[in-house]
Design an enzyme around this catalytic site. Structure first.
Site, PDB file in Angstrom:
ATOM      1  N   LYS A 171       0.850  -1.193   0.000  1.00  0.00           N
ATOM      2  CA  LYS A 171       0.000   0.000   0.000  1.00  0.00           C
ATOM      3  C   LYS A 171       0.891   1.250   0.000  1.00  0.00           C
ATOM      4  CE  LYS A 171      -2.703   3.254   2.336  1.00  0.00           C
ATOM      5  NZ  LYS A 171      -2.045   4.340   1.581  1.00  0.00           N
ATOM      6  N   GLU A 246       9.444   2.677  10.930  1.00  0.00           N
ATOM      7  CA  GLU A 246      10.393   3.782  10.745  1.00  0.00           C
ATOM      8  C   GLU A 246       9.575   5.056  10.773  1.00  0.00           C
ATOM      9  OE1 GLU A 246      13.481   3.830  10.912  1.00  0.00           O
ATOM     10  OE2 GLU A 246      13.869   1.685  10.741  1.00  0.00           O
ATOM     11  N   CYS A 280      12.994  11.858   6.764  1.00  0.00           N
ATOM     12  CA  CYS A 280      13.020  11.595   8.205  1.00  0.00           C
ATOM     13  C   CYS A 280      14.433  11.703   8.739  1.00  0.00           C
ATOM     14  CB  CYS A 280      12.411  10.244   8.526  1.00  0.00           C
ATOM     15  SG  CYS A 280      13.241   8.918   7.691  1.00  0.00           S
ATOM     16  N   GLU A 379       8.690  17.142  15.001  1.00  0.00           N
ATOM     17  CA  GLU A 379       9.128  16.998  13.614  1.00  0.00           C
ATOM     18  C   GLU A 379       8.256  17.873  12.717  1.00  0.00           C
ATOM     19  OE1 GLU A 379       8.506  13.263  11.403  1.00  0.00           O
ATOM     20  OE2 GLU A 379      10.598  13.464  10.799  1.00  0.00           O
TER      21      GLU A 379
HETATM   22  C1  UN1 Z   1      17.845   8.917   3.230  1.00  0.00           C
HETATM   23  O1  UN1 Z   1      18.065   9.869   3.989  1.00  0.00           O
HETATM   24  O2  UN1 Z   1      18.625   8.615   2.337  1.00  0.00           O
HETATM   25  O3  UN1 Z   1      11.434   8.510   5.230  1.00  0.00           O
HETATM   26  C2  UN1 Z   1      16.667   8.056   3.343  1.00  0.00           C
HETATM   27  C3  UN1 Z   1      12.629   8.840   5.230  1.00  0.00           C
HETATM   28  C4  UN1 Z   1      13.642   7.778   5.501  1.00  0.00           C
HETATM   29  C5  UN1 Z   1      14.531   7.578   4.359  1.00  0.00           C
HETATM   30  C6  UN1 Z   1      15.684   8.488   4.356  1.00  0.00           C
HETATM   31  N1  UN1 Z   1      12.984   6.538   5.841  1.00  0.00           N
HETATM   32  O4  UN1 Z   1      12.949   9.984   4.998  1.00  0.00           O
END
Ligand code: UN1
Length: 478
Positions: A171, A246, A280, A379
């Site tokens: 998804k 994550e 992130c 954030e």
């Molecule tokens: C990166 O910084 O190369 O959602 C990847 C995000 C992370 C991936 C970052 N899971 O921004």
């Protein structure tokens, strides 16, 4: 305009498409994409369940060949797919193409992993007996991905899931279905059997929720907000389902007096503002010691003044629009809040007009911020960063760790002593010395701690931890 449909058990299904809008130019419809229902999600899970026994026992060369073909097909179409990605997400074209290449590399890596299964064979403590320790796939896995990396994150979840013999219901984020659809189409063309990978595009409330409610998913791999991550965890507990989360970050980038100034500025600007801060792993807290503070701030402002902000598909663009109106509104509210809290808005923070109607924001830099301010604790997920002035290294690392998040952390220093101490003591899953906090390699573990991540690591060989389960088999010669 062609309607892009969902894939269930090898059949494209659904009829009505929802427009996918280009954030660089809201008049531009990237394509029409079907929104699936909760029932579609349930059917997809059922199809994956039926496909699992055969796929989980498939020979290594079959899996290897499919993933290799997928890697080649992705790489061969990098320009076209990079354009599609930048058009639907808004990151500059070079980054879009770069992300597609990364997806191809990830499939290549896991094609190789198909041929390198691990295991142990050892004597038992009992005479005449032996022990084998092997890994098996877990079953049907739900893959739920965010909008900021429309092809790389799906790739780094789907490639290991398939390599280790699992079936998948995928998804993608509602905002960026185009790259996801293209990836699934490529995997189908690569020879993946029906039902092994199913695609259900649509809303979290319908499709996502149906996946969370499914007793037949053995695992869910999720990247997205901390709030939704907590829901994945809560929904998984009653089924004893495996999950991997994550989520957010509030990543620090420390700059010490002894830093090489151009290195520090380049890494900080990249970390904070590239991909419009929508990573992130972006650094949003620039923690700077007294002796270099003023020079660093002046140089960052200079660098920011030279950034080209515009349509993602224009060659000169370095920063594209943010993803949509809601995200833009959120970014601007945080910019206002920072000012109310007493930080000084040193640069940017306002909406920009360009030739095309889009969600353009001048990257914002705050100075005179304190770590306790909301803009330094929550954030924002936009091109907004705050400089926090500290006395020395000890205060810098204490400030870096004073957050509920722990994904990525960076430091600019020429001191081996401080670099070593920081690597050892910063509370983060990933540490970067003289490098941006974002933009990670594809062959090594990715993930964080505290409220940023939960479960085992993604990427590289560590991905096996989530997508497999260990079996310990005892044999007596008899
Ligand atoms: C990166 O910084 O190369 O959602 C990847 C995000 C992370 C991936 C970052 N899971 O921004």
């Amino acid at each position: 305009m062609t309607v892009h449909r969902n894939l269930i058990d090898g059949e494209w299904v659904g009829s009505e498409g929802v427009p996918n809008i280009n954030p660089s130019d809201t008049r531009d419809v990237v394509g029409l994409y079907v929104h699936g229902s909760a029932e579609d999600a349930r059917q997809a899970v059922a199809a994956a369940k039926v496909a699992f026994p055969k796929w989980s026992q498939s020979v290594l060369m079959e899996r290897h060949a499919i993933l290799r073909r997928a890697s080649d097909l992705i790489a061969a179409r990098k320009e076209e797919l990079g354009r599609l990605l930048s058009r639907e997400e808004g990151k500059p074209l070079a980054e879009g193409v770069g992300e597609v290449v990364r997806a191809a590399q990830i499939f290549d890596f896991f094609a190789g992993e198909c041929l390198r299964p691990g295991g142990e064979c050892l004597p038992s403590v009992r005479p005449g007996a032996s022990v084998e320790v092997t890994r098996e796939p877990i079953g049907v896995v739900g893959v739920i991905t965010p909008w900021n990396f429309p092809i790389a994150i799906p790739a780094w979840k789907i490639a290991p899931a398939l390599a280790y013999g699992n079936c998948v219901v995928f998804k993608p984020a509602e905002l960026v279905p185009g790259s996801a659809w293209a990836l699934v189409d490529i995997l189908r063309q690569s020879g993946l059997p029906d039902g092994v990978l199913n695609l259900i595009m649509g809303r979290g409330a319908d499709v996502g929720q149906a996946l969370l409610d499914s007793p037949d998913l053995a695992g869910i791999s999720f990247t997205g907000s901390t709030r939704v991550g907590a829901r994945v965890a809560a929904a998984s507990a009653p089924f004893q389902r495996k999950y991997q989360l994550e989520m957010g970050g509030k990543n620090p980038f420390v700059v010490l007096d002894d830093a090489d100034l151009p290195v520090a500025v380049e890494a900080a600007v990249n970390s904070a503002f590239f991909s419009a801060g929508q990573r992130c792993t972006a650094a949003s807290r620039l923690i700077v010691t007294d002796g270099i503070h003023d020079r660093f701030v002046a140089a960052v402002q200079d660098r920011m003044a030279g950034l080209a902000i515009g349509h993602a598909l224009e060659d000169s663009t370095q920063i594209g629009p943010v993803v949509d109106e809601a995200q833009l509104g959120q970014d601007i509210r945080y910019v206002e809040l920072g000012q109310q809290e007493g930080a000084r808005l040193a640069h940017g923070g306002h909406r920009l007009d360009r030739e095309t109607p889009g969600f353009y924001l001048q990257p914002a830099l705050f100075t005179e911020a304190t770590n306790a301010m909301t803009i330094c604790q929550e954030e924002i997920f936009g091109p907004v960063a705050a400089v926090i002035r500290v006395r020395d290294y000890d205060e810098a690392i204490a400030t870096a760790n004073d957050t509920r998040f722990g994904l990525s952390a960076g430091i600019a220093t020429t001191s081996l002593k401080y670099a070593s101490h920081f690597k050892r003591n910063v509370q983060a899953g990933m540490v970067m010395v003289n490098l941006p906090t974002a933009g990670v390699d594809f062959h090594v573990p990715f993930g964080g701690r505290k409220s940023s991540s939960y479960g085992s690591r993604e990427q590289g060989r560590y991905a096996a931890e989530f997508y497999t389960t260990v079996k310990t088999a005892y044999t007596h010669a008899g």
